[in-house]
Each structure stands twice: as C-alpha cells, then as structure tokens.
Scaffold this motif. Structure first.
Motif, PDB file in Angstrom:
ATOM      1  N   SER A  17       0.904  -1.127  -0.136  1.00 15.12           N
ATOM      2  CA  SER A  17       0.024  -0.031   0.092  1.00 15.12           C
ATOM      3  C   SER A  17       0.983   1.369  -0.010  1.00 15.12           C
ATOM      4  N   MET A  20       2.376   1.734  -3.582  1.00 22.63           N
ATOM      5  CA  MET A  20       1.217   2.130  -4.324  1.00 22.63           C
ATOM      6  C   MET A  20       1.066   3.444  -4.139  1.00 22.63           C
ATOM      7  N   TYR A  21       0.749   3.896  -2.958  1.00 23.59           N
ATOM      8  CA  TYR A  21       0.583   5.367  -2.593  1.00 23.59           C
ATOM      9  C   TYR A  21       1.482   6.332  -3.033  1.00 23.59           C
ATOM     10  N   THR A  22       2.740   6.041  -3.062  1.00 30.18           N
ATOM     11  CA  THR A  22       3.867   6.868  -3.380  1.00 30.18           C
ATOM     12  C   THR A  22       4.066   7.143  -4.753  1.00 30.18           C
ATOM     13  N   ASN A  23       3.520   5.952  -5.718  1.00 30.57           N
ATOM     14  CA  ASN A  23       3.604   5.755  -6.933  1.00 30.57           C
ATOM     15  C   ASN A  23       2.378   6.280  -7.729  1.00 30.57           C
ATOM     16  N   SER A  24       1.291   6.510  -6.994  1.00 34.12           N
ATOM     17  CA  SER A  24      -0.040   6.924  -7.547  1.00 34.12           C
ATOM     18  C   SER A  24      -0.334   8.231  -7.442  1.00 34.12           C
ATOM     19  N   GLY A  25       0.723   9.217  -6.963  1.00 38.08           N
ATOM     20  CA  GLY A  25       0.470  10.564  -7.023  1.00 38.08           C
ATOM     21  C   GLY A  25      -0.435  11.032  -5.880  1.00 38.08           C
ATOM     22  N   ASN A  27      -2.953   8.999  -4.236  1.00 39.57           N
ATOM     23  CA  ASN A  27      -4.562   8.493  -4.158  1.00 39.57           C
ATOM     24  C   ASN A  27      -4.887   8.158  -2.496  1.00 39.57           C
ATOM     25  N   TYR A  30      -5.144   4.381  -0.986  1.00 38.44           N
ATOM     26  CA  TYR A  30      -3.862   3.745  -0.720  1.00 38.44           C
ATOM     27  C   TYR A  30      -3.461   4.021   0.790  1.00 38.44           C
TER      28      TYR A  30
END
Length: 63
Positions: A17, A20-25, A27, A30
């Motif tokens: 998580s 994914m949070y650091t790569n999703s901008g 979101n 996450y």
C-alpha cells in the motif's frame, strides 16, 4: 502461529500500500489501506507476542 502469519501478510500489504501510494500521486485509497493494514500488523503482532508469555505459572513479587 496463525497470528504471526497474519501479521506477516498484513505487513506485506502495508508495504504494498505504501509503494502504491507513493507511485499513484497521492491517492487517498492507498493511504487509508496503509493505515488500516499498519494497525492490523501491530495488533496481530501484539496478539502473537502476548500468546508467547507463560501464563500457567504465577509470578510473585518475592521471586
């Protein structure tokens, strides 16, 4: 032993998580899942460690 396995799975989901949070901008889904899985990791790890304490013997203050 089940608590240790569940804590490990929860830790892996926490790491996923975070990734994914650091790569999703940013979101927030996450971020919320990161917080939930982190709390689950701490709770399950605590339950695993509390089960390791020897609860059959009484510990007296004089010992």
């Amino acid at each position: 032993m089940l608590y240790a396995l569940l804590a490990l799975v929860s830790l892996l989901l926490t790491a996923g998580s975070y990734y994914m949070y650091t790569n999703s901008g940013g979101n927030t889904l996450y971020l919320v899942s990161l917080i939930v899985f982190l709390i689950a990791t701490i709770g399950l790890g605590g339950m695993f460690l509390s089960g390791r304490v020897n609860q059959k013997e009484d510990i007296h203050i004089t010992e």
